[in-house]
Design an enzyme around this catalytic site. Structure first.
Site, PDB file in Angstrom:
ATOM      1  N   CYS A  66       0.969  -1.390  -0.246  1.00 58.97           N
ATOM      2  CA  CYS A  66      -0.100  -0.194  -0.234  1.00 58.97           C
ATOM      3  C   CYS A  66       0.956   1.376   0.051  1.00 58.97           C
ATOM      4  O   CYS A  66       1.435   1.458   0.752  1.00 58.97           O
ATOM      5  CB  CYS A  66      -0.619   0.215   1.208  1.00 58.97           C
ATOM      6  SG  CYS A  66      -1.815   1.699   1.462  1.00 58.97           S
ATOM      7  N   CYS A  70      -0.573   5.475   5.947  1.00 57.67           N
ATOM      8  CA  CYS A  70      -1.464   5.987   7.274  1.00 57.67           C
ATOM      9  C   CYS A  70       0.026   5.258   8.451  1.00 57.67           C
ATOM     10  O   CYS A  70       0.416   4.088   8.804  1.00 57.67           O
ATOM     11  CB  CYS A  70      -2.227   4.726   7.400  1.00 57.67           C
ATOM     12  SG  CYS A  70      -3.368   5.327   5.734  1.00 57.67           S
ATOM     13  N   CYS A  73      -0.882   1.918  10.485  1.00 59.04           N
ATOM     14  CA  CYS A  73      -1.012   0.272   9.454  1.00 59.04           C
ATOM     15  C   CYS A  73       0.355  -0.606   9.265  1.00 59.04           C
ATOM     16  O   CYS A  73       1.002   0.182   8.494  1.00 59.04           O
ATOM     17  CB  CYS A  73      -1.725   0.623   8.036  1.00 59.04           C
ATOM     18  SG  CYS A  73      -2.323  -0.367   7.330  1.00 59.04           S
ATOM     19  N   CYS A 110     -16.677  -9.520   5.417  1.00 58.26           N
ATOM     20  CA  CYS A 110     -15.821  -8.319   5.024  1.00 58.26           C
ATOM     21  C   CYS A 110     -14.952  -8.808   3.887  1.00 58.26           C
ATOM     22  O   CYS A 110     -13.573  -9.214   4.352  1.00 58.26           O
ATOM     23  CB  CYS A 110     -15.538  -7.463   6.237  1.00 58.26           C
ATOM     24  SG  CYS A 110     -16.613  -7.265   7.308  1.00 58.26           S
ATOM     25  N   CYS A 143     -19.802  -7.122   2.587  1.00 59.44           N
ATOM     26  CA  CYS A 143     -19.486  -5.685   2.552  1.00 59.44           C
ATOM     27  C   CYS A 143     -18.150  -5.731   2.239  1.00 59.44           C
ATOM     28  O   CYS A 143     -17.042  -6.535   2.704  1.00 59.44           O
ATOM     29  CB  CYS A 143     -19.422  -5.736   4.757  1.00 59.44           C
ATOM     30  SG  CYS A 143     -18.435  -3.654   5.020  1.00 59.44           S
ATOM     31  N   CYS A 203     -20.728   2.157   5.969  1.00 60.60           N
ATOM     32  CA  CYS A 203     -19.973   1.449   7.404  1.00 60.60           C
ATOM     33  C   CYS A 203     -18.786   2.336   8.016  1.00 60.60           C
ATOM     34  O   CYS A 203     -18.231   2.373   6.730  1.00 60.60           O
ATOM     35  CB  CYS A 203     -19.259   0.087   7.474  1.00 60.60           C
ATOM     36  SG  CYS A 203     -18.542  -0.954   8.670  1.00 60.60           S
ATOM     37  N   ARG A 273     -19.619  -2.156  16.727  1.00 64.20           N
ATOM     38  CA  ARG A 273     -19.485  -3.171  16.456  1.00 64.20           C
ATOM     39  C   ARG A 273     -18.049  -3.193  17.534  1.00 64.20           C
ATOM     40  O   ARG A 273     -17.419  -2.280  16.694  1.00 64.20           O
ATOM     41  CB  ARG A 273     -19.069  -3.658  14.649  1.00 64.20           C
ATOM     42  CG  ARG A 273     -18.238  -4.458  15.056  1.00 64.20           C
ATOM     43  CD  ARG A 273     -17.863  -5.578  13.563  1.00 64.20           C
ATOM     44  NE  ARG A 273     -19.061  -4.726  12.348  1.00 64.20           N
ATOM     45  CZ  ARG A 273     -19.037  -4.182  10.827  1.00 64.20           C
ATOM     46  NH1 ARG A 273     -17.675  -4.134  11.079  1.00 64.20           N
ATOM     47  NH2 ARG A 273     -19.063  -3.792  10.226  1.00 64.20           N
TER      48      ARG A 273
END
Length: 335
Positions: A66, A70, A73, A110, A143, A203, A273
């Site tokens: 990626c 962030c 992460c 998901c 999702c 979400c 959640r």
């Protein structure tokens, strides 16, 4: 009647929005108030959801690789964490993951992929996988979490059968640039609005424990109320070695419970959640979280291990809760 009971009554009766002062008081409440705070939160949770708990399972279809920066992460370009890295999975692997999710009563599957957003080849794999999963199991909620979407990608996912799209705000607008600079807070809000326009249930959630202030936490909860996210994952930072937030340990079990109570009170009708970092931050107090929340992840997360699935099922049984197997219906999508 305690002040928390009074707040719960106002929230149930009139959808009352806490003031910032009331919200911060909850986050900083003394430990001797915790049980009455949980009881008040449970009144709200029970009013809308009874004792049902939704189970969600993740599949990490593309790991690492990626280009985003962030700070939380392990998959980002700046991370030195020794994680497994691989390109997009094959369709049959994704479909097989859905079959496994079904065997452990996970009503929501998901499909997650790292990266800024999906390229066409990756999107095609997801679309074809979703079509096959829906053909086998029409009641399973799908999702997708694929990053920032380009024009028409949300509509294509909707057409394929994607019920819900996850794109977390992660933190407050004020704190956002302390966590990442490779995309903006507005980019994240824009993607959530894009999936809402396409008719997909939104979400969006947060990560708690990234050196934010109490006011930041309050603004996260209130921003998600304005955004009208149907499902709100509340993650607690599991600071992975090799990431910029390595060694950060700000969340205690009691604070995590206060945060969940706050999110329930500010977003009373929404699926709250308990998500990533649940096991390492709540530890032995995990069962208490479900008096405020009504949903959990079961199994492993993206790059970290979760609790044994049988332990989660046993926890629900011990609490007297039941697994919510109701499919996501059109009535649930209010946008």
């Amino acid at each position: 009647m305690t002040k928390y009971d009074e707040l719960a009554t106002k929230i149930i009766d009139s959808n009352y929005l806490l003031t910032d002062e009331e919200a911060i008081e909850i986050l900083t409440s003394p430990k001797e108030d915790l049980l009455v705070l949980l009881q008040a939160s449970y009144r709200i949770r029970h009013h809308y959801f009874g004792n049902k708990v939704k189970l969600n399972m993740i599949i990490n279809t593309k790991s690492g690789l990626c280009a985003e920066n962030c700070g939380y992460c392990a998959q980002s370009i700046i991370s030195k964490a020794p994680i497994e890295k691989y390109a997009m999975m094959k369709q049959e692997e994704i479909v097989e993951g859905a079959r496994r999710a079904s065997t452990v009563q996970a009503g929501t599957y998901c499909i997650v992929a790292s990266g800024r957003g999906p390229v066409n080849r990756e999107l095609e794999i997801v679309i074809n996988s979703v079509k096959e999963i829906k053909a086998e199991n029409p009641n399973m909620t799908i999702c997708a979490c694929l990053g920032i979407l380009k024009p028409d990608q949300a509509e294509r996912l909707k057409e394929a059968g994607v019920d819900r799209y996850n794109h977390n705000l992660n933190t407050s607008e004020n704190h956002h640039e302390s966590i990442t600079t490779s995309h903006t807070y507005t980019d994240r809000v824009g993607t959530v609005e894009k999936v809402k326009t396409a008719g997909i249930s939104p979400c969006s959630g947060v990560i708690i424990g990234m050196r934010e202030t109490f006011q930041d936490v309050v603004q996260m909860a209130k921003s998600l109320r304005v955004l009208d996210a149907d499902s709100i994952p509340v993650n607690f930072l599991n600071a992975v070695d090799g990431t910029p937030l390595e060694g950060t340990k700000e969340v205690t079990p009691l604070y995590a419970l206060r945060v969940l109570c706050l999110f329930r009170m500010i977003n009373p009708t929404k699926e709250i959640r308990v998500s990533g970092g649940r096991e390492v931050n709540l530890r032995s107090l995990q069962p208490f979280s479900l008096y405020a929340a009504n949903s959990i992840f079961i199994g492993d997360y993206l790059t970290t291990a979760g609790q044994e699935e049988s332990s989660d099922i046993q926890m629900l049984e011990d609490l007297g809760f039941e697994v919510d197997l109701e499919p996501l219906t059109k009535d649930c999508v209010t946008h």
